[in-house]
Design an enzyme around this catalytic site. Structure first.
Site, PDB file in Angstrom:
ATOM      1  N   HIS A 350       0.839  -1.198   0.000  1.00 17.44           N
ATOM      2  CA  HIS A 350       0.000   0.000   0.000  1.00 17.44           C
ATOM      3  C   HIS A 350       0.877   1.253   0.000  1.00 17.44           C
ATOM      4  CE1 HIS A 350      -3.457   2.585   1.057  1.00 17.44           C
ATOM      5  NE2 HIS A 350      -2.511   3.261   1.688  1.00 17.44           N
ATOM      6  N   GLU A 351       1.864   1.268   0.899  1.00 15.23           N
ATOM      7  CA  GLU A 351       2.734   2.455   1.005  1.00 15.23           C
ATOM      8  C   GLU A 351       3.653   2.578  -0.206  1.00 15.23           C
ATOM      9  OE1 GLU A 351       0.714   3.308   4.226  1.00 15.23           O
ATOM     10  OE2 GLU A 351       2.077   4.617   3.145  1.00 15.23           O
TER      11      GLU A 351
HETATM   12  C1  LIG Z   1      -1.896   2.525   5.485  1.00 13.70           C
HETATM   13  C2  LIG Z   1      -2.472   3.663   5.610  1.00 13.70           C
HETATM   14  C3  LIG Z   1      -1.717   4.942   5.438  1.00 13.70           C
HETATM   15 SE1  LIG Z   1      -2.330   5.995   3.946  1.00 13.70          SE
HETATM   16  C4  LIG Z   1      -3.908   3.771   6.046  1.00 13.70           C
HETATM   17  O1  LIG Z   1      -4.193   4.648   6.849  1.00 13.70           O
HETATM   18  N1  LIG Z   1      -4.871   2.939   5.571  1.00 13.70           N
HETATM   19  C5  LIG Z   1      -4.701   1.914   4.541  1.00 13.70           C
HETATM   20  C6  LIG Z   1      -6.077   1.341   4.304  1.00 13.70           C
HETATM   21  C7  LIG Z   1      -7.005   1.932   5.302  1.00 13.70           C
HETATM   22  C8  LIG Z   1      -6.238   2.983   6.105  1.00 13.70           C
HETATM   23  C9  LIG Z   1      -6.252   2.636   7.593  1.00 13.70           C
HETATM   24  O2  LIG Z   1      -5.281   2.057   8.068  1.00 13.70           O
HETATM   25  O3  LIG Z   1      -7.271   2.934   8.240  1.00 13.70           O
HETATM   26 ZN   LIG Z   2      -2.415   5.220   1.893  1.00  7.53          ZN
END
Ligand SMILES: C=C(C[SeH])C(=O)N1CCC[C@H]1C(=O)O
Ligand SMILES: [Zn+2]
Length: 597
Positions: A350-351
């Site tokens: 994702h990162e």
């Molecule tokens: C991995 C991150 C950094 Se942009 C994130 O906040 N995410 C990735 C998916 C959903 C969301 C969360 O953890 O709430």
């Molecule tokens: Zn992200």
């Protein structure tokens, strides 16, 4: 005449854009210094730099008003001026600007440094969210331990943020009005450049809700089988602390004891990763190699030098994973407290998806170095991770042994993906529906928790493990609420990533709608230069074009639609409906009996 001012406008805006790049570089460095070493001194420095930069932005903004850019012929030039005519929070007078920065900074550092006492050992009170509390939620199957940990975290990270949050809402709304918006809700939604954004979110939820209700019913039954009906009711919402995640946003940690065919071979990737001595670095190198296999850009040397991929032991940092662009075309970083788990293998991708986007648009004007819309930026890495999570790919990299799968294994695989991707949607929807109400003033501080849990109950079918009052403020126990990060971007991402995945799989020759040997669930685009080149074409656009143009470049579609997700999970939807019929499980949920209003 018009011509001269357009040419002058072009020269002016290119100069302004270069200065903006230097400002953003300074801001990112100050932000990085603080979030990678949380001290009073670094916080003060960060706010000081932000204040200085906001003055410079305000000055530049005054200058843009001298150009009649709305009449310019050149689309890109008009678009650059339009974006620079948005001053943002710098429109606030200095004292209010500082107060706003301080409120958010206090919430974020409270969240990052919050500690709670262990259930098993009450004198051990140094448990942090990562890795300690996250591990408890991933592994514990003791409802009392989970309840204690849930309550303690929501007190330490949620309730404690209430007053700062109220101040942030007031000041951020003032900034919104100075930018010509009614409130922050309208300001956030303007990023998606469509008039009916909120209606589109509601429509997407209507499309996905039947599938979610079937999955919710099935999981509630399996949890009732395990914990008994005095803890999990037959027709009510599911208690939030039993789903393997502090916020019940993804349920992948309960897969091992709820999957449809338990006797099929266990595919516990986390265990295998540990057995194979995976390290954080190896996880990042694996992800970098996947992107390179698509003919995308390798992480530059500075990335490996400057990133923080493991939790330091000598200082406090913001552990919530983040990717950073320093707007100088060569400095890109990730900060993450990586654990060796399958969930974090997905987060690493994702990162890395964020950084790949930065690399693809790094030669654009600074103002266009952003996602086509915020959801696009969140979807890149997840789209790649859909291939990485496929049994075919996991076999390719030796994380899964044994032969190809049969029907039951495929249902288990779709279930594993579904408790990550389908259940996330109502969670994400609730988080910003709640905040839209707060920014609009329809939800007042006296009703914060009541409205938050009403939405969690009605949309997500989740209830708190204990009664809640307005002494609590559970929404802020989620990072993005404490850190002022908009969340509809993830809701959008979890829809469009399946549109991207389907298009890439077709381009990679991995998926054909009518071909049973080329199913979407088996697709792995690894090493497909054809797919990678198409993805690059979309990513290089950054935010230089409206996002419908970017989406069309890759998928041929110009709208978000749940079709990709529903097609991917079709076999699971059918299986769940049949299974809930077979067991007679009530589909849907009655209102919670817990007190929260
Ligand atoms: C991995 C991150 C950094 Se942009 C994130 O906040 N995410 C990735 C998916 C959903 C969301 C969360 O953890 O709430
Ligand atoms: Zn992200």
């Amino acid at each position: 005449d018009l011509e001269a001012s357009e040419q002058e406008g072009r020269e002016y805006i290119m100069h302004l854009d270069k200065m903006a790049g230097l400002r953003k570089n300074r801001a990112s460095l100050a932000e990085w210094a603080y979030t990678s070493n949380i001290t009073q001194e670094n916080e003060a420095k960060r706010i000081q730099v932000q204040l200085e930069l906001s003055k410079q932005e305000k000055q530049a903004w005054e200058e843009t008003k001298m150009y009649r850019w709305q009449d310019f012929q050149d689309f890109s030039l008009r678009r650059m001026f339009k974006k620079y005519s948005q001053l943002g929070v710098s429109a606030l007078p200095d004292d209010k600007y500082k107060l706003l920065m301080q409120s958010v900074s206090d919430m974020e550092s409270n969240y990052a440094t919050a500690k709670i006492c262990s259930f098993k050992n009450e004198s051990k009170c140094d448990l942090a969210l990562e890795p300690d509390i996250t591990e408890i939620f991933a592994k514990s199957q003791d409802p009392d331990e989970l309840k204690h940990t849930w309550v303690e975290w929501h007190r330490a990270a949620g309730a404690r943020a209430r007053n700062n949050f109220t101040q942030y809402v007031e000041l951020d709304n003032e900034a919104a009005k100075l930018n010509g918006y009614k409130d922050v809700a309208e300001w956030w939604q303007s990023e998606y450049e469509v008039k009916d954004f909120e209606e589109q979110l509601a429509k997407l939820w209507e499309d996905v809700k039947p599938l979610y209700q079937q999955l919710h019913a099935y999981v509630r039954k399996r949890l009732r089988d395990k914990y008994g009906e005095h803890i999990v009711s037959a027709r009510g919402p599911i208690p939030a602390h039993l789903l393997g995640n502090m916020w019940a946003q993804t349920w992948n940690n309960i897969e091992s004891f709820t999957r449809p065919y338990p006797d099929k071979k266990e595919i516990d990737i986390t265990k295998t990763m540990k057995e194979q001595n995976y390290t954080a670095l190896r996880m990042f190198q694996m992800s970098d190699e996947f992107f390179r296999s698509l003919n995308l850009t390798a992480m530059p040397e500075k990335f490996w030098q400057n990133s923080i991929i493991e939790k330091p032991t000598d200082r406090e940092i913001v552990c919530h994973a983040s990717a950073w662009d320093f707007y100088d075309g060569e400095d890109f970083r990730i900060k993450m407290c990586t654990s060796v788990t399958m969930e974090h293998l997905r987060v690493v991708h994702h990162e890395m998806g964020h950084v790949q986007y930065y690399l693809q648009y790094k030669d654009r004007p600074v103002i266009f170095r952003a996602g086509a819309n915020p959801g696009f930026h969140e979807a890149v890495g997840d789209t790649i991770a859909l291939s990485v999570s496929s049994p075919k790919h996991l076999r390719r990299v030796g994380l899964v042994k044994g032969d190809a799968d049969d029907e039951q294994t495929e249902i288990n695989q779709l279930y594993k993906m579904g408790i990550d991707k389908i259940v996330f949607l109502p969670f994400a929807y609730v988080l910003d529906l709640f905040r839209y109400g707060v920014f609009r003033g329809s939800t007042t501080p006296e009703d914060y928790n009541c409205h938050y849990w009403s939405l969690r109950d009605s949309l997500q079918g989740i209830e708190p493990p204990v009664n809640r009052t307005e002494e609590d403020f559970d929404a802020a126990a989620k990072y993005h609420v404490s850190a002022d990060v908009e969340y509809a971007r993830y809701y959008v991402s979890f829809i469009i990533q399946f549109q991207f995945h389907r298009a890439l799989c077709q381009l990679a020759g991995e998926y054909e709608p009518e071909d049973p040997n080329k199913k979407l669930v088996d697709c792995d685009i690894y090493q497909s230069v054809n797919a990678g080149n198409a993805l690059s074409t979309m990513l290089r656009l950054g935010s230089s074009r409206p996002w419908a143009d970017a989406m069309e470049a890759l998928t041929g579609q110009r709208k978000m639609d749940a079709g990709g997700l529903l097609e991917y999970f079709r076999p699971l939807h059918d299986w769940l409906a049949a299974e809930n019929m077979r067991t007679g499980e009530y589909v849907g949920w009655e209102p919670s009996k817990m007190q929260y209003c």
